[in-house]
Structure formats: C-alpha cells, structure tokens
Design an enzyme around this catalytic site. Structure first.
Site, PDB file in Angstrom:
ATOM      1  N   LYS A  74      43.843  -6.586  70.238  1.00 29.51           N
ATOM      2  CA  LYS A  74      44.270  -7.195  71.109  1.00 29.51           C
ATOM      3  C   LYS A  74      43.245  -8.446  71.099  1.00 29.51           C
ATOM      4  O   LYS A  74      42.172  -8.790  70.821  1.00 29.51           O
ATOM      5  CB  LYS A  74      44.453  -6.964  72.424  1.00 29.51           C
ATOM      6  CG  LYS A  74      45.471  -5.826  72.778  1.00 29.51           C
ATOM      7  CD  LYS A  74      46.948  -6.520  72.181  1.00 29.51           C
ATOM      8  CE  LYS A  74      48.050  -5.494  72.593  1.00 29.51           C
ATOM      9  NZ  LYS A  74      48.075  -4.259  71.608  1.00 29.51           N
TER      10      LYS A  74
HETATM   11  C1  LIG Z   1      53.815  -5.750  74.189  1.00 33.09           C
HETATM   12  C2  LIG Z   1      52.893  -4.311  74.322  1.00 33.09           C
HETATM   13  N1  LIG Z   1      53.092  -4.032  75.337  1.00 33.09           N
HETATM   14  C3  LIG Z   1      52.596  -2.722  76.030  1.00 33.09           C
HETATM   15  C4  LIG Z   1      51.361  -2.293  75.158  1.00 33.09           C
HETATM   16  C5  LIG Z   1      50.521  -1.209  75.687  1.00 33.09           C
HETATM   17  O1  LIG Z   1      49.388  -1.381  75.724  1.00 33.09           O
HETATM   18  P1  LIG Z   1      48.086   0.002  75.401  1.00 33.09           P
HETATM   19  O2  LIG Z   1      48.215   0.350  74.205  1.00 33.09           O
HETATM   20  O3  LIG Z   1      46.829  -0.707  75.836  1.00 33.09           O
HETATM   21  O4  LIG Z   1      48.480   1.041  76.326  1.00 33.09           O
HETATM   22  C6  LIG Z   1      51.063  -2.876  73.999  1.00 33.09           C
HETATM   23  C7  LIG Z   1      49.989  -2.407  72.989  1.00 33.09           C
HETATM   24  O5  LIG Z   1      49.821  -2.244  71.947  1.00 33.09           O
HETATM   25  C8  LIG Z   1      51.962  -3.982  73.490  1.00 33.09           C
HETATM   26  O6  LIG Z   1      51.659  -4.697  72.303  1.00 33.09           O
END
Ligand SMILES: Cc1ncc(COP(=O)(O)O)c(C=O)c1O
Length: 381
Positions: free
Chosen positions: A183
C-alpha cells in the site's frame, strides 16, 4: 528476477530506528505510539478520530459491525474491488449487493446504478476509491441522505487522496484504510478507521478489544485491574511496533504520493505520445479528484491482447497484475448469488492490466515499461 516489480517496499533507516525505539521503550502492544499514530492519521484525514486495527479487512468489519449492520441487511459495493470488501459484509451477516462502475475511464462505483439497487433492506453504501481514484462522494452522500443510509468508504488505496478538496475517508461515517505491504504506506499488516462520530469511535474501540471497558495500557497507567465486557467483540488490535513504523511512513506520505503522481503523469504522457489504442483511466482525471495513485491500470482493446501483453512483459522482467477479477465471477460468490451481470465492470476486468508503480521507480524504468507495452501493441496490429 524482475527488472521492475509491481511495487517495492519504501523503507530506510527511519522505519528501522522507529521500530527499535518502540522495542527499546519496553511497551510493544497498543499504547502511546498507537495513540500517536491514530492522532496523526486523523489530522491527515481531517477527522476528529482514527482507530488503528490489525488490517484493512478488520477495519471494514469493525466499521460495519459498529454501525449495526447485520443479518437481513444489504450493503451496496462495487464488484471491481478486492474480495475483502464483500467478505466483510458477508461476515457481518449482511448481503453484498454488487454495483457497476461508472465507465472504463472512471472505475469507481456508479451512484446511478447504486440508486437503482436500493431496497427497503439496504442499510449502507460501501464505495471503493479504486487505485486511489476518489469515488463521486457528492452523488454518494446525496443518495445516502435521501434514503437514510450509512456510508463506509473503502479507502485502502487512498491515503492522502482528496475529493473536492476533502480527504477520502472523511466523507462518510467511517473510512477504512489498509497498511498491507504493497500500500501507499505500510506497516506490513495494519489498518485504520477514520470517523468524526465520537459515539461510533467509542463503539469501534470497544469492539476492537473484546468489548472490554479497559485495556492493558490503561492498567499499565495505574487504572484499576477490574474490567467489564459490555458486548462480545474481537481482537482487532494494532501494536506499538507497527505504529512506530506507521509514523515514519506517514511522515513520507506526501512526498511518496507526489512522486506517484509524477510517475503516472509520465506514463500518461508517453502512452499518449505513442498514440496507442490503450484506455488510460488516470489520463482524464476530473479537477475535483486528487488521486493517491496507488496502482496504474491500463486497458487493452481485448482480453486476449491483455493476456499476451502480460506474458510478453513477464518475459521481459516486468511484473504486472490484474485489478481485479470481479467478485461476482468468484466461485464463492456464485454459490450465494447467481446471474449477476455488470457489463462495464466485466469489460474493464477483462481488458485491464496493472503496471509497476512505486515512489522509487526511475524515469528510465518507466520508459522501458512503456516501450515494452508499445511493442506489444505494434505486434498486435
Ligand atoms: C480495496 C481493498 N479493500 C480492502 C483491503 C483489505 O486490506 P487488508 O489486506 O489490510 O486486510 C484491500 C487490501 O488489499 C484492498 O485493496
């Protein structure tokens, strides 16, 4: 193996020293550094509160649960997103109702399609700022107000992005961020929820740690050892080692996002000069959208041409990805709901390829990638 990876970790001695400092302090679970990270993130977002959690999926779950979303409820979200968006809705006991995107140039949730899917069971809208491109929050807020709906923003791609001059994550009841390794800023795993609703923040903090009225840091501060459990919650806690890394990353976010925008501008310029038949979603950004340029999607004329470009770029050491295979195309989703058709999402997903994008990318790397893609187009015609 790769000449250009999709993303790179942008850490230096500041993250290292910051993490060491947290370890040296003798307190590594959620404590003063987590609180400092929350306060700094709330300032960035222009919200009164921010609640740090263990990942972005937990952020979505906690926001939806704390808003009272549960069994029998429907939540509208795009199908063009990471599976976590819909999974969080399902794990709250609610049903995700999938919405199309605006166009091939604007891959964010279409407010008009969302409006046509609102029913008496709809409780919330969950737009995604895909690639760090802000969704049309004016139209989404209008719809939510007209129909009495909550809004949760999936801002996993959008730290530092703005719509109409206001930060993504501050347009809704709750903005959910991810600090996963790829990210715009990362703490390896991690997440944050922004809100300006003190009651919602209180409930999210409670449910983040098992519904307990006091946590370990409170007890360390000399508060009484007794606590009560007001409702059954989760362990979605963050920790001070990752908060320390997050603070070091946050201090660089503006610089990172500026460089990301420069890279996107260079990609756009070189592709436009090459007169390819590619669609470049970032090339026609409306003035009111200030994206965080999380990923760089391009669209080929057909799915086959996309696939052959992916293969050729891989053979040339250039890593790419596809964002995303739509949720309604996954086996797990088809088992709960069939015959969902979202024509613009399907066309976008079939033709999309994501090119490398990270702040330390060099201009010669960008030029090499563009030349390789242009070569693919010349071969195809
Ligand atoms: C659009 C989106 N929503 C939610 C998430 C979920 O985040 P995490 O991987 O930190 O749980 C991601 C992560 O890749 C994402 O790209």
């Amino acid at each position: 193996m790769w000449k250009a990876r999709l993303s790179e970790l942008e850490f230096d001695e500041t993250e290292l020293n910051s993490a060491l400092d947290a370890i040296d302090s003798g307190w590594i679970t959620a404590g003063p550094k987590t609180q400092a990270f929350e306060e700094a993130f709330a300032r960035l977002s222009g919200t009164t509160e921010a609640v740090a959690v263990c990942n972005g999926t937990a952020a979505l779950m906690l926001a939806l649960k704390s808003l009272g979303i549960g069994s029998g409820d429907e939540v509208l979200c795009p199908s063009l997103t990471f599976v976590a968006t819909a999974a969080a809705i399902i794990h709250c006991g609610a049903t995700p109702v999938l919405v199309d995107i605006c166009s091939l140039q604007d891959p964010t949730m279409d407010p008009a399609d969302a409006e046509s899917k609102v029913t008496s069971r709809t409780k919330a809208l969950l737009p995604v700022h895909y690639a760090g491109i802000p969704a049309d929050m004016h139209a989404i807020v209008r719809l939510a107000n007209a129909r009495g709906l909550s809004i949760v923003e999936d801002a996993a791609h959008a730290p530092g992005a703005k719509f109409a001059g206001r930060a993504c994550g501050s347009w809704s009841d709750a903005g959910c961020f991810s600090f996963f390794g790829n990210k715009n800023i990362t703490t390896a795993e991690g997440g944050m929820i922004t809100t300006s609703d003190p009651e919602l923040a209180r409930r999210m903090r409670l449910l983040r740690s098992h519904g307990m009225t006091a946590n370990s840091w409170d007890r360390e501060q000399g508060r009484p050892a007794h606590y009560d459990v007001l409702e059954f919650g989760f362990n979605y806690r963050f920790d001070d080692i990752r908060a320390a890394i997050g603070l070091a990353q946050l201090a660089k976010l503006e610089k990172f996002n500026k460089r990301r925008q420069e890279i996107v501008d260079r990609y756009n310029q070189l592709f436009t000069e090459s007169e390819t038949d590619l669609i470049l979603p970032f090339a026609s950004m409306p003035k009111d959208k200030e994206p965080s340029c999380h990923i760089y999607p391009i669209l080929f004329p057909t799915s086959e041409e996309r696939d052959s470009a992916e293969k050729m770029l891989r053979e040339n050491g250039i890593q790419t990805s596809i964002h995303y295979r739509p949720i309604h195309d996954f086996k797990a989703f088809k088992e709960i709901q069939q015959n969902v058709h979202l024509p613009i999402t399907e066309a976008f997903a079939a033709r999309e390829l994501t090119l490398p994008l990270y702040p330390s990318m060099t201009d010669p790397q960008i030029d090499t990638i563009v030349s390789a893609v242009v070569q693919c187009r010349l071969r195809a015609v």
